[in-house]
Design a protein around this motif. Structure first.
Motif, PDB file in Angstrom:
ATOM      1  N   ASN A  54      50.553  36.033  30.649  1.00 20.36           N
ATOM      2  CA  ASN A  54      51.478  37.156  30.855  1.00 20.36           C
ATOM      3  C   ASN A  54      52.864  36.824  30.314  1.00 20.36           C
ATOM      4  N   GLU A 172      37.773  36.734  38.349  1.00 22.34           N
ATOM      5  CA  GLU A 172      38.260  35.350  38.386  1.00 22.34           C
ATOM      6  C   GLU A 172      37.238  34.363  37.828  1.00 22.34           C
ATOM      7  N   LYS A 178      42.600  38.265  31.319  1.00 19.92           N
ATOM      8  CA  LYS A 178      42.312  39.221  32.387  1.00 19.92           C
ATOM      9  C   LYS A 178      43.046  40.555  32.221  1.00 19.92           C
ATOM     10  N   SER A 179      44.257  40.503  31.695  1.00 18.25           N
ATOM     11  CA  SER A 179      44.964  41.765  31.474  1.00 18.25           C
ATOM     12  C   SER A 179      44.235  42.617  30.434  1.00 18.25           C
ATOM     13  N   LYS A 200      47.273  44.297  39.421  1.00 17.97           N
ATOM     14  CA  LYS A 200      47.425  42.855  39.596  1.00 17.97           C
ATOM     15  C   LYS A 200      47.371  42.101  38.268  1.00 17.97           C
ATOM     16  N   TYR A 201      46.382  42.442  37.439  1.00 15.00           N
ATOM     17  CA  TYR A 201      46.126  41.635  36.251  1.00 15.00           C
ATOM     18  C   TYR A 201      46.802  42.159  34.984  1.00 15.00           C
ATOM     19  N   ASN A 202      47.309  43.376  35.023  1.00 14.53           N
ATOM     20  CA  ASN A 202      48.080  43.885  33.894  1.00 14.53           C
ATOM     21  C   ASN A 202      49.443  44.365  34.417  1.00 14.53           C
TER      22      ASN A 202
END
Length: 208
Positions: A54, A172, A178-179, A200-202
């Motif tokens: 990120n 996970e 993940k994004s 959460k992931y993006n």
């Protein structure tokens, strides 16, 4: 919608031309090394590495793209244009322009990968004019649809994505960005953009 900027311009086209000119001024002083089509693969790996943590650093991105033979400008869009990005060829070297309207990591990296896909497949087309990508779900041009598909496949391989999308709650356990995964899930309407996994992931890009 994607179009080539031509001689007959409506108001939106004039605004797009102004935005392109802004981007042209940004890249005027960039020192770009030799371009090789194989450099696209290097940049895709670099983007995935940045996205995996990120991280979004404009200066770092521009430096990496310039090192691999591509001009890069990231500039505010003009209100009313709905522009997402653009691709052109300048003095036989690729140039990618992105807007700052993208708020989340996967969003802006998808736009960047989309323009890289044009670099891979539409280099000769872009010699005759800038290929402009707008935020419009009714896009029908084959080369634009192809660029979207290539960008999504670079984010996460299609075969892998098809195998794991039904078990998205086990995110996970997967060795993926993940994004990018949740971005594809939302784009395919498997989850909503308001979904907890997506949020959460993006996450929103850190504006430090």
């Amino acid at each position: 919608t994607t179009r080539l900027v031509g001689s007959e311009m409506c108001i939106r086209d004039r605004l797009l031309a102004l935005w392109l000119e802004r981007c042209n001024r940004i890249i005027e002083n960039q020192k770009v090394e030799e371009y090789n089509k194989e450099n696209i693969n290097i940049l895709v790996k670099f983007i995935k590495s940045e996205a995996s943590t990120n991280s979004f650093n404009e200066e770092k991105l521009i430096k990496e793209f310039n090192k691999n033979g591509i001009f890069l400008a990231i500039e505010d869009d003009l209100k009313g244009t709905k522009v997402r990005g653009a691709f052109k060829v300048l003095n036989d070297k690729p140039a990618i322009f992105l807007t700052k309207k993208h708020k989340r990591y996967a969003d802006i990296y998808f736009a960047l990968l989309h323009e890289l896909a044009h670099c891979k497949s539409d280099f000769n087309r872009a010699k005759s004019g800038s290929i402009i990508a707008l935020n419009d779900e009714t896009e029908t041009e084959d080369y634009e649809i192809k660029a979207d598909k290539q960008a999504l496949n670079w984010m996460i391989d299609d075969k892998l994505y098809d195998n794991i999308k039904i078990n998205c709650n086990n995110i996970e356990n997967y060795n993926i960005v993940k994004s990018f995964f949740v971005y594809r899930l939302a784009k395919d309407k498997i989850i909503n953009y308001s979904n907890e996994l997506y949020q959460k992931y993006n996450p929103l890009i850190d504006k430090e």
